[in-house]
Scaffold this motif. Structure first.
Motif, PDB file in Angstrom:
ATOM      1  N   GLY A 235       0.715  -1.389  -0.076  1.00  0.00           N
ATOM      2  CA  GLY A 235      -0.157  -0.082   0.033  1.00  0.00           C
ATOM      3  C   GLY A 235       0.864   1.357   0.035  1.00  0.00           C
ATOM      4  N   ARG A 236       1.952   1.174  -0.623  1.00  0.00           N
ATOM      5  CA  ARG A 236       2.846   2.460  -0.681  1.00  0.00           C
ATOM      6  C   ARG A 236       3.127   2.518  -2.224  1.00  0.00           C
ATOM      7  N   PHE A 237       2.871   3.778  -2.551  1.00  0.00           N
ATOM      8  CA  PHE A 237       2.814   3.907  -4.011  1.00  0.00           C
ATOM      9  C   PHE A 237       3.603   5.234  -4.585  1.00  0.00           C
ATOM     10  N   ILE A 238       4.371   5.352  -5.731  1.00  0.00           N
ATOM     11  CA  ILE A 238       4.809   6.225  -6.143  1.00  0.00           C
ATOM     12  C   ILE A 238       4.323   6.664  -7.430  1.00  0.00           C
ATOM     13  N   ILE A 239       3.961   7.991  -7.751  1.00  0.00           N
ATOM     14  CA  ILE A 239       3.192   8.323  -9.243  1.00  0.00           C
ATOM     15  C   ILE A 239       4.507   9.322  -9.817  1.00  0.00           C
ATOM     16  N   GLU A 240       4.235   8.970 -10.936  1.00  0.00           N
ATOM     17  CA  GLU A 240       5.080   9.815 -11.647  1.00  0.00           C
ATOM     18  C   GLU A 240       4.214  11.268 -12.176  1.00  0.00           C
ATOM     19  N   GLN A 241       4.463  12.358 -11.366  1.00  0.00           N
ATOM     20  CA  GLN A 241       3.235  13.380 -11.241  1.00  0.00           C
ATOM     21  C   GLN A 241       3.873  14.396 -12.478  1.00  0.00           C
ATOM     22  N   ASP A 242       4.823  14.564 -12.476  1.00  0.00           N
ATOM     23  CA  ASP A 242       5.519  15.506 -13.676  1.00  0.00           C
ATOM     24  C   ASP A 242       6.774  15.503 -13.727  1.00  0.00           C
ATOM     25  N   THR A 243       7.085  15.917 -14.855  1.00  0.00           N
ATOM     26  CA  THR A 243       8.911  16.133 -15.270  1.00  0.00           C
ATOM     27  C   THR A 243       9.553  16.165 -13.889  1.00  0.00           C
ATOM     28  N   GLY A 244      10.323  15.167 -13.510  1.00  0.00           N
ATOM     29  CA  GLY A 244      11.309  15.514 -12.406  1.00  0.00           C
ATOM     30  C   GLY A 244      10.674  15.424 -11.211  1.00  0.00           C
ATOM     31  N   ILE A 245       9.197  15.038 -11.044  1.00  0.00           N
ATOM     32  CA  ILE A 245       8.647  15.165  -9.725  1.00  0.00           C
ATOM     33  C   ILE A 245       7.947  13.976  -9.390  1.00  0.00           C
ATOM     34  N   LEU A 246       8.212  13.208  -8.368  1.00  0.00           N
ATOM     35  CA  LEU A 246       7.466  12.183  -8.078  1.00  0.00           C
ATOM     36  C   LEU A 246       6.734  12.241  -6.708  1.00  0.00           C
ATOM     37  N   TRP A 247       5.521  11.860  -6.841  1.00  0.00           N
ATOM     38  CA  TRP A 247       4.710  11.778  -5.666  1.00  0.00           C
ATOM     39  C   TRP A 247       4.571  10.518  -4.888  1.00  0.00           C
ATOM     40  N   TRP A 248       4.762  10.356  -3.525  1.00  0.00           N
ATOM     41  CA  TRP A 248       4.721   9.284  -2.663  1.00  0.00           C
ATOM     42  C   TRP A 248       3.620   9.183  -1.831  1.00  0.00           C
ATOM     43  N   THR A 249       2.795   8.187  -1.665  1.00  0.00           N
ATOM     44  CA  THR A 249       1.788   8.193  -0.647  1.00  0.00           C
ATOM     45  C   THR A 249       1.571   6.745   0.021  1.00  0.00           C
ATOM     46  N   ASN A 250       1.177   6.658   1.237  1.00  0.00           N
ATOM     47  CA  ASN A 250       0.812   5.086   1.771  1.00  0.00           C
ATOM     48  C   ASN A 250      -0.697   5.005   1.800  1.00  0.00           C
ATOM     49  N   ALA A 251      -1.337   5.758   0.949  1.00  0.00           N
ATOM     50  CA  ALA A 251      -2.647   5.474   0.632  1.00  0.00           C
ATOM     51  C   ALA A 251      -2.916   4.312  -0.038  1.00  0.00           C
ATOM     52  N   ASN A 252      -3.907   3.414   0.414  1.00  0.00           N
ATOM     53  CA  ASN A 252      -4.138   2.068  -0.354  1.00  0.00           C
ATOM     54  C   ASN A 252      -4.969   2.433  -1.403  1.00  0.00           C
ATOM     55  N   LEU A 253      -4.084   3.056  -2.433  1.00  0.00           N
ATOM     56  CA  LEU A 253      -4.895   3.238  -3.633  1.00  0.00           C
ATOM     57  C   LEU A 253      -5.814   2.104  -4.397  1.00  0.00           C
ATOM     58  N   GLY A 254      -6.936   2.537  -4.880  1.00  0.00           N
ATOM     59  CA  GLY A 254      -7.636   1.460  -5.357  1.00  0.00           C
ATOM     60  C   GLY A 254      -8.492   0.665  -4.395  1.00  0.00           C
ATOM     61  N   LYS A 255      -8.218   0.745  -3.282  1.00  0.00           N
ATOM     62  CA  LYS A 255      -8.807   0.203  -2.047  1.00  0.00           C
ATOM     63  C   LYS A 255      -9.630   0.857  -0.997  1.00  0.00           C
ATOM     64  N   ASN A 261      -5.616   9.470   7.922  1.00  0.00           N
ATOM     65  CA  ASN A 261      -4.464   8.951   8.095  1.00  0.00           C
ATOM     66  C   ASN A 261      -3.586   8.406   6.809  1.00  0.00           C
ATOM     67  N   SER A 262      -3.848   9.306   5.732  1.00  0.00           N
ATOM     68  CA  SER A 262      -3.052   8.987   4.321  1.00  0.00           C
ATOM     69  C   SER A 262      -2.190  10.362   4.354  1.00  0.00           C
ATOM     70  N   ALA A 290      -5.330  16.701  -4.699  1.00  0.00           N
ATOM     71  CA  ALA A 290      -5.177  15.743  -5.847  1.00  0.00           C
ATOM     72  C   ALA A 290      -5.156  14.466  -5.442  1.00  0.00           C
ATOM     73  N   PHE A 291      -4.450  14.026  -4.593  1.00  0.00           N
ATOM     74  CA  PHE A 291      -4.499  12.479  -3.910  1.00  0.00           C
ATOM     75  C   PHE A 291      -5.896  12.202  -3.582  1.00  0.00           C
ATOM     76  N   ASN A 292      -6.739  13.064  -3.154  1.00  0.00           N
ATOM     77  CA  ASN A 292      -8.056  12.641  -2.846  1.00  0.00           C
ATOM     78  C   ASN A 292      -8.802  12.304  -4.100  1.00  0.00           C
ATOM     79  N   GLN A 293      -8.286  13.080  -4.982  1.00  0.00           N
ATOM     80  CA  GLN A 293      -9.079  12.612  -6.304  1.00  0.00           C
ATOM     81  C   GLN A 293      -8.525  11.295  -6.983  1.00  0.00           C
ATOM     82  N   TYR A 294      -7.287  11.202  -7.055  1.00  0.00           N
ATOM     83  CA  TYR A 294      -6.442   9.788  -7.463  1.00  0.00           C
ATOM     84  C   TYR A 294      -7.139   8.733  -6.465  1.00  0.00           C
ATOM     85  N   ALA A 295      -7.384   8.721  -5.303  1.00  0.00           N
ATOM     86  CA  ALA A 295      -8.078   7.776  -4.541  1.00  0.00           C
ATOM     87  C   ALA A 295      -9.327   7.454  -4.795  1.00  0.00           C
ATOM     88  N   GLN A 296     -10.237   8.328  -5.258  1.00  0.00           N
ATOM     89  CA  GLN A 296     -11.417   8.030  -5.781  1.00  0.00           C
ATOM     90  C   GLN A 296     -11.470   7.362  -7.193  1.00  0.00           C
TER      91      GLN A 296
END
Length: 425
Positions: A235-255, A261-262, A290-296
């Motif tokens: 349940g730990r994810f990395i998203i290639e958000q933009d050029t040279g920028i990575l977003w990390w989250t512990n939210a259980n995306l998709g579930k 607690n995210s 944005a993470f809230n939208q991604y989680a949805q």
């Protein structure tokens, strides 16, 4: 004192040389000499308001050393190459947590603050002093304090800081907050991206650096329109958000939805961007939204797939084959199933039961071996409120009193309903 400190430097095998440091250069000729302190400091020789300071190279490092008397212990500070380059002025540091920042080639501010330089804007100075070479212009202590606070702010906001070239893809990335890789925490790391396969994080600047491998998640990537990688099934994810920028989250995306607690972190090739994020509440809020939208979006995609799979299973499901044929037993089993359903407040409407076992299994006392009853497997069918029907495997028993078998009772069910079209009942 001059001879004493010079001898000390020679004993350290220091080779004096000119060192280029961005906006201006330091040379031993400019730096070395007696310095006046804005306020007295304690030393091995007692209170002093003068220091001998010399500048040079020691074991491949650029250093600044100071002593208050010929026989006093020497305080040494090493040049911080990165901070020096970014601020365009020499910045030194020692293991006691004291920074020495050059105001000009003859004036230095010695300071201990409430945080690491480049990690926050300093607000409280635990200690500060101004060192000025005798015979040169100087600034007062308050001006020196304000100067180093402004420099700490400039480093965080990026004002006047040379921007890092952002190319995206592989390279060194800086974490807005210390980032965990394995069991260690890192400020910077090497990122290796294998598109639509995996993303590898390697810690930097440590003796035994660790690494983590995140695997590409096609379904989640399609859902948000950006590459998504997951570390194992943790349940730990990395998203290639933009050029040279990575977003990390512990939210259980998709579930799960995005909740209190995210958490998230940002890894960026541009160190200034990573720093600014820690003080930019508006940008933090935008990322949170944005993470809230991604989680949805990811949960909706996964839920839709589960629904399709469930519908397919339902369409393919068939009732298990019948075993022993005994109408009286089936009726008794149905009565037992109704008692069970009432006891456990089943919401479904029971339709009928039948036996799937071909014969009874005899139950015996574990010590004496005397027969205590018999057991057989069956199925309970039911109608659901969603217009479908279902069945569950059940276990039926009859106690034995030595002469006769007693009333049939249902003693257990296999967890999970098997949905199917009602026309198949």
């Amino acid at each position: 004192m001059q001879n004493r400190l010079t001898n000390m430097l020679i004993s350290f095998t220091i080779l004096i040389s000119t060192h280029s440091v961005g906006a201006f250069e330091l040379t031993p000729e400019q730096v070395n000499g007696i310095y006046q302190l804005a306020q007295p400091e304690r030393s091995a020789a007692g209170q002093t308001q003068k220091l001998q300071i010399e500048y040079g190279q020691h074991n491949g490092q650029t250093v600044l050393v100071a002593a208050s008397c010929p026989k006093c212990p020497v305080a040494g500070y090493r040049l911080l190459e990165t901070e020096t380059k970014e601020l365009g002025r020499p910045v030194f540091f020692n293991s006691s947590g004291i920074y020495v920042i050059a105001y000009d080639s003859n004036t230095f501010i010695s300071v201990m603050a409430d945080g690491q330089l480049g990690k926050k804007i300093w607000e409280k100075l635990v200690y500060a002093n101004v060192y000025s070479k005798q015979g040169t212009p100087t600034i007062d202590l308050e001006a020196g304090k304000q100067f180093v606070i402004n420099e700490s702010k400039r480093l965080m906001t990026g004002e006047g800081i040379a921007q890092t070239k952002v190319t995206g893809g592989n390279g060194t990335y800086y974490a807005a907050a210390k980032h965990g890789i394995g069991s260690q925490q890192y400020d910077e790391m090497e990122v290796l991206i294998y598109p639509q396969q995996k993303l590898v994080l390697n810690g930097l600047n440590c003796r035994n650096c660790t690494s983590d491998t995140y695997l590409y998640q096609t379904e989640l990537s399609d859902a948000i329109g950006k590459p998504v990688y997951e570390l194992g099934h943790m349940g730990r994810f990395i998203i290639e958000q933009d050029t040279g920028i990575l977003w990390w989250t512990n939210a259980n995306l998709g579930k799960q939805p995005w909740g209190k607690n995210s958490h998230f972190n940002v890894l960026a090739q541009d160190k200034t961007f990573a720093r600014k994020l820690t003080i930019d509440k508006a940008l933090q809020s935008q990322i949170d939204s944005a993470f809230n939208q991604y989680a949805q979006q990811t949960k909706a995609a996964v839920d839709a797939r589960h629904k399709r799979e469930d519908q397919q299973r339902t369409a393919n499901n068939q009732l298990p084959k019948k075993g022993l044929t005994d109408q009286a037993l089936e009726q008794d089993a149905f009565t037992a199933a109704q008692r069970w359903a009432n006891q456990y407040a089943w919401k479904e409407t029971l339709k009928y039961t039948y036996i799937t076992g071909n014969d009874w299994s005899i139950l015996r006392h574990p010590i004496t071996g005397i027969q205590t009853g018999r057991r057989i497997n069956g199925v309970v069918t039911m109608e659901r409120s969603d217009g479908l029907c279902s069945y569950q495997h059940a276990v039926f028993e009859q106690d034995f009193n030595g002469t006769d078998y007693q009333k049939t009772k249902m003693v257990g069910v296999v967890v999970g309903q098997n949905k199917l079209d009602c026309g198949k009942l």
